[in-house]
Design an enzyme around this catalytic site. Sequence first.
Site, PDB file in Angstrom:
ATOM      1  N   HIS A 127      35.645  52.307  51.369  1.00  0.00           N
ATOM      2  CA  HIS A 127      34.863  51.057  51.327  1.00  0.00           C
ATOM      3  C   HIS A 127      35.540  49.914  52.094  1.00  0.00           C
ATOM      4  CE1 HIS A 127      32.955  47.435  49.809  1.00  0.00           C
ATOM      5  NE2 HIS A 127      34.068  47.115  49.176  1.00  0.00           N
ATOM      6  N   HIS A 154      40.941  43.742  50.700  1.00  0.00           N
ATOM      7  CA  HIS A 154      40.201  42.786  49.872  1.00  0.00           C
ATOM      8  C   HIS A 154      40.020  43.173  48.407  1.00  0.00           C
ATOM      9  CE1 HIS A 154      36.463  45.158  50.615  1.00  0.00           C
ATOM     10  NE2 HIS A 154      36.094  44.640  49.467  1.00  0.00           N
ATOM     11  N   GLU A 167      42.247  42.952  42.766  1.00  0.00           N
ATOM     12  CA  GLU A 167      41.348  43.063  41.632  1.00  0.00           C
ATOM     13  C   GLU A 167      41.323  44.477  41.047  1.00  0.00           C
ATOM     14  OE1 GLU A 167      40.587  40.500  40.415  1.00  0.00           O
ATOM     15  OE2 GLU A 167      38.699  40.568  39.310  1.00  0.00           O
ATOM     16  N   ASP A 168      41.383  45.484  41.902  1.00  0.00           N
ATOM     17  CA  ASP A 168      41.121  46.852  41.427  1.00  0.00           C
ATOM     18  C   ASP A 168      42.339  47.773  41.381  1.00  0.00           C
ATOM     19  OD1 ASP A 168      38.540  46.046  41.258  1.00  0.00           O
ATOM     20  OD2 ASP A 168      37.862  47.018  43.091  1.00  0.00           O
ATOM     21  N   ASP A 176      31.642  42.601  52.822  1.00  0.00           N
ATOM     22  CA  ASP A 176      31.832  43.387  51.602  1.00  0.00           C
ATOM     23  C   ASP A 176      30.475  43.623  50.933  1.00  0.00           C
ATOM     24  OD1 ASP A 176      32.998  44.488  49.251  1.00  0.00           O
ATOM     25  OD2 ASP A 176      33.128  42.496  48.329  1.00  0.00           O
ATOM     26  N   ASP A 213       0.361  38.259  63.544  1.00  0.00           N
ATOM     27  CA  ASP A 213       1.606  38.382  64.311  1.00  0.00           C
ATOM     28  C   ASP A 213       2.655  39.196  63.574  1.00  0.00           C
ATOM     29  OD1 ASP A 213       1.545  36.330  62.518  1.00  0.00           O
ATOM     30  OD2 ASP A 213       2.962  35.077  63.602  1.00  0.00           O
TER      31      ASP A 213
END
Length: 696
Positions: A48, A72, A76-77, A139, A260
């Site tokens: 990812h 990134h 956090e992970d 992201d 259109d």
Amino acid sequence: MLRQYELVERVKSYDPDADEAMLNRAYVFSMKAHGTQKRASGDPYYSHPIEVAGILTDLHLDDETIVTAILHDTIEDTVATPEEIEKRFGPSVARLVDGVTKLSRIEAQSESQRAAENLRKFLLAMSGDIRVLLVKLADRLHNMRTLHFIQKPEKRRRIARETMDIYAPLAERIGMYEFMTEMQSLAFRELEPDAFESISKRLEQLHKGDGDLIERIARGLKAHLEANGIEAEVQGREKHPYSIWKKMAERHVSFEQLSDVMAFRAVVDSVDECYRTLGLIHQRWPMVPGRFKDFISTPKRNGYSSLHTTVIHDEQMRIEIQIRTREMHVQAEHGLAAHWSYKEGKKTAARTQHPWISDLIEILEHAGSAEELLEHTRMAMYTDRIFAFTPKGELIQLPKGATPVDFAYAVHTDLGDQTVGAKINGRVMPLRTPLDNGDQVEILVSKAQHPQPAWLSFVVTGKARAKIRRFVKSKEREETVALGRKIFDEIVQRLPNALGWEAMAEALRRLHLPDDDSLMEAIALKRIDDVKVMEALIPGSTGVEGVKPPPQRRAISIKGLTPGVAFHLATCCHPIPGDRIVGLRREGEGIEVHTIGCEQLADGVDADWVDLAWGNETDGGTARLCIVIKNEPGSLAVIAGVMGQNGANIVSMDQTGRDGSFHTFNLDIEVHDVQHLMRILAALRASDVVSTAERI
Ligand code: MN
């Protein structure tokens, strides 16, 4: 998934000076940190961040941004720490990663006070560096591309809704139309699967038979321009199901009525050629009135510039055409990111602050609370812009719905503060008039003017709102302090002895208050009762004999009236004891009592004027208030509660206005005197649900 060497090569291809070692370190670090974590798709998690980095290489972003994308999600992970990132990749990358992490955390929260606080921090952190936002958007784009792997339908919908409401508008704000369009298309498919399906089907049917219609029209356009000496690159496409659906919803037309559905783009060499191209197209095909837009002479706030027009190509078919230069084209696709790209291997990153960001910074500096901030940010994100001109022809960009007051504050704070009126296109118009695109606005000023609380009910810009609120707050405090001082003087009268000259300082110390004004404010708002004040000034004073009782109220009395003459209080100005008053005597009608400021006095030239004053203590009267309150459950109950606590009786109540989240009411209340009224006003203003409260 991009392999390590592929990613590095991509960056090197547009920036030969990129830090190859740092890119390699980041790739390995992220892979190790995410280890065996898996995505919903079953892919290893580290694919990812690598894909996110890949998306950003398409925008030719610098090595620090690419490294930030790779890292990134590590804070956090995974077990990686900010310190580690800083040690290995330097302070600049660490700051960027920190910014992206903070935004991810906000994402996970609800819209509470805390989220707004974080948003404030994040925006401040980001304000110097738009690259944080670019990484976050890439992201989100990748998460949308892989949305279908997520099992739970509710979760897919939540993510899609958030993308539609927050991220796509953000991408639009900074001019990244490519990101915006893809996000909207993916989100639309998830949120409105039936609509998506039916529009896609109809588009297919429409083209049955004429296969390469778009191709043919594009060739015709190109040939027409070439024959007239303009070399243009012409591309054609079908509009996306989402933009078709939006048009259908906005204009309340059916698919069949929507003529259109095709859009073409002519990219030429210079601005001059843009206008010549436009002329050639309008000469060949009739234009559709009202659809021509010149974003070259007045670019959008996000920097977008192009000419837009719609022409009738043949019976039943309209086509939309955008005309722009090559530079405008890059800017249009990549928006702000274009400023961060590399040209011919040389750093040309333009770190100029985007106007949208500087608006936010200004609001951050003036916003009182986090909620107020969130309110402004949402406005800044979601409202479209209009353009208005100063008398000198200077262009002022404002959100849709902006009024002359917003305009004045956008030009200059002093101009806003001193606004008394406005001429729109030469005509004097009310200050609450929403401005239209192209309006010329002249602000009429007076040095004696101050920001008016009533403006809060119609201004839409954060800047105007913040400035007015600040002024109103300080004025309210002044009034409250003045009222407190009057009551204080009365309290002092009731003390058994005169005050020593140290008494005030002593009292403030005993009451733990910093200064005189704070004491006066506390008295006016009834945060402290009279006995406490007396005890603080002279300890033991309320227990001893000689304390004067509070004043008794007596029946209404007016000095200056001949006894026995009938009089009544005028209903136009509702005089109450304490007001300066005058009487109008007409033959056979008795005397009408007005405040000296009453406008109706102008009609009284034929009457005899009687000089009047109130008697010492009186029975009060009716005062009319105008209050603006928040439109939320329980607001009225709060108002009624405030009245009850302060011993006021509501005689009547009329709703006079309604403006989105605010309601305006006129209230007639019975009060004892001016001081009582001021206490009530102060209490109303202290309440959460009241925006403004004024006597009228
Ligand atoms: Mn991510």
